[in-house]
Design a protein around this motif. Sequence first.
Motif, PDB file in Angstrom:
ATOM      1  N   HIS A 117       0.829  -1.202   0.000  1.00 37.76           N
ATOM      2  CA  HIS A 117       0.000   0.000   0.000  1.00 37.76           C
ATOM      3  C   HIS A 117       0.869   1.261   0.000  1.00 37.76           C
ATOM      4  N   ALA A 118       1.901   1.244   0.825  1.00 35.92           N
ATOM      5  CA  ALA A 118       2.817   2.383   0.842  1.00 35.92           C
ATOM      6  C   ALA A 118       3.434   2.593  -0.536  1.00 35.92           C
ATOM      7  N   LEU A 119       3.788   1.500  -1.179  1.00 32.22           N
ATOM      8  CA  LEU A 119       4.389   1.621  -2.500  1.00 32.22           C
ATOM      9  C   LEU A 119       3.376   2.082  -3.540  1.00 32.22           C
ATOM     10  N   ASP A 120       2.115   1.782  -3.317  1.00 36.11           N
ATOM     11  CA  ASP A 120       1.090   2.330  -4.204  1.00 36.11           C
ATOM     12  C   ASP A 120       1.050   3.854  -4.100  1.00 36.11           C
ATOM     13  N   LEU A 121       1.373   4.352  -2.936  1.00 37.75           N
ATOM     14  CA  LEU A 121       1.313   5.800  -2.722  1.00 37.75           C
ATOM     15  C   LEU A 121       2.597   6.507  -3.135  1.00 37.75           C
TER      16      LEU A 121
ATOM     17  N   LEU B 130      10.907  -4.391  -3.862  1.00 40.45           N
ATOM     18  CA  LEU B 130      10.795  -4.428  -2.405  1.00 40.45           C
ATOM     19  C   LEU B 130       9.808  -5.490  -1.943  1.00 40.45           C
ATOM     20  N   LEU B 131       8.844  -5.800  -2.790  1.00 37.61           N
ATOM     21  CA  LEU B 131       7.897  -6.849  -2.403  1.00 37.61           C
ATOM     22  C   LEU B 131       8.551  -8.222  -2.474  1.00 37.61           C
TER      23      LEU B 131
ATOM     24  N   MET C 231      12.299  -1.084   5.419  1.00 42.06           N
ATOM     25  CA  MET C 231      11.029  -1.623   4.964  1.00 42.06           C
ATOM     26  C   MET C 231       9.975  -1.522   6.058  1.00 42.06           C
ATOM     27  N   ARG C 232      10.387  -1.721   7.269  1.00 41.62           N
ATOM     28  CA  ARG C 232       9.442  -1.659   8.373  1.00 41.62           C
ATOM     29  C   ARG C 232       8.890  -0.248   8.532  1.00 41.62           C
ATOM     30  N   GLU C 233       9.756   0.730   8.451  1.00 42.30           N
ATOM     31  CA  GLU C 233       9.288   2.117   8.575  1.00 42.30           C
ATOM     32  C   GLU C 233       8.337   2.479   7.440  1.00 42.30           C
ATOM     33  N   LEU C 234       8.677   2.022   6.265  1.00 46.90           N
ATOM     34  CA  LEU C 234       7.822   2.324   5.119  1.00 46.90           C
ATOM     35  C   LEU C 234       6.457   1.672   5.286  1.00 46.90           C
ATOM     36  N   ALA C 235       6.461   0.422   5.707  1.00 44.60           N
ATOM     37  CA  ALA C 235       5.197  -0.287   5.884  1.00 44.60           C
ATOM     38  C   ALA C 235       4.388   0.308   7.025  1.00 44.60           C
ATOM     39  N   LEU C 236       5.085   0.747   8.040  1.00 40.16           N
ATOM     40  CA  LEU C 236       4.406   1.359   9.175  1.00 40.16           C
ATOM     41  C   LEU C 236       3.688   2.621   8.737  1.00 40.16           C
ATOM     42  N   TRP C 237       4.336   3.349   7.874  1.00 36.54           N
ATOM     43  CA  TRP C 237       3.697   4.537   7.330  1.00 36.54           C
ATOM     44  C   TRP C 237       2.503   4.134   6.470  1.00 36.54           C
ATOM     45  N   GLY C 238       2.697   3.112   5.666  1.00 41.56           N
ATOM     46  CA  GLY C 238       1.613   2.660   4.803  1.00 41.56           C
ATOM     47  C   GLY C 238       0.422   2.131   5.581  1.00 41.56           C
TER      48      GLY C 238
END
Lengths: 207, 207
Positions: free
Chosen positions: A13-17, B24-25, B92-99
């Motif tokens: 989802h973050a990467l979608d944004l 990244l996925l 990656m964790r920070e990015l996902a946390l934001w997402g």
Amino acid sequence: MAKRYEQYCPMAHALDLVGDRWTLLVIRDLMHGPKRYTDLVERLPGIGTNILATRLRDLEGHGILVRRTLPPPAASKVYELTDYGRELRPAMRELALWGARSLGPPAEEGELFEGWLANAMDVVIARLAPPGRFEFRAGDEIASLVDGEVVDGPIEDADVRVAGDPDGIYALFVDRCFDLVSVEGDQKLLEELLEVAPARTEVPVSA
Amino acid sequence: MAKRYEQYCPMAHALDLVGDRWTLLVIRDLMHGPKRYTDLVERLPGIGTNILATRLRDLEGHGILVRRTLPPPAASKVYELTDYGRELRPAMRELALWGARSLGPPAEEGELFEGWLANAMDVVIARLAPPGRFEFRAGDEIASLVDGEVVDGPIEDADVRVAGDPDGIYALFVDRCFDLVSVEGDQKLLEELLEVAPARTEVPVSA
DNA sequence: CCGCATCCCCAAAGATACTG
DNA sequence: CAGTATCTTTGGGGATGCGG
């Protein structure tokens, strides 16, 4: 630029944004304050004006930045991150910190674009910097650090002023080597600052 | 997949390495252990086999993963992150946390692919989880948490077992609502675990 | 100038089929 | 199972144009 990854995952989802090409670099350039369209074009070599326009529109649509018109007489439009957008900072910093490990010194002059020094400093030292006013010059670039906050350009009443070429600044930050730079002011404080820079580590392939 | 961004910047460099679409996925799916080619295809809906092959080749070339052949009788090939690759975890964790902040509950069944629960748990709770053995079931998915480490599938001797549908698990993690799940074992410990989950925050636009 | 929109062209991505 | 080969479609890079 709608949804790309059709799966339930916070990272997807973050990467979608913000995962589109150029997007994170646009946000990076807005991290130190609002910028005009053409400022962004300058800092993003090769972006293509239509792409930038598209990215800005998408980011605005997602609430990551807002478009604002400066009060007269300037009256030009600037793009500015929202709080939501600024909260990407930890993620971007970790990513850049990882990237810094396999990034050597600047190879060609052509790689150096406006803002590079501020961007690099933000990653390498701004996290745990001790209080103080630092000014760095690397070639034409000037960036400063005021109590842990990176600001573009020179500052008044600096505790330390460092000047050198890009290689010298690189050697200073990465290897803590003072040979290629000139330091003016409180060298002890500078050494303390460099303590917080991450140590050099080996990576499998430097490419 | 050579250099895209021709500028001297740690983040641009990181994006040159892992900023391509899907990359990244792929790394996310390898975070919990090595996987075979077809395992990855399953977990990455819509990737296209040629793209996956290209990404894996590039990542191997950059020292982020290695291709390994399992000892007989398995003898199949798996892809495994190197230490260098695993060090992307904080980013990656920070990015996902934001997402995660703008990711609602799963909307359609079609969004749920193998591993989604483990991926989500890794982001939301694995950082500061208290010691203990937790097992979660959301529909068909089973993922566990052993002393702060997410593992795929069920575990023995769980201190707590939680079961529900995806919405129920979402409500549990995000709103700490126990109404839609069944809990077996030490509920106090579960409540303690949920303490570390980031609080729900408002975002400007949920899209 | 600044802030885009348009156009053209090519490279990369998606889909499918097929092979060692 | 682990990809390669092929085809089509989409999106990006670069140049140019044009209104404010």
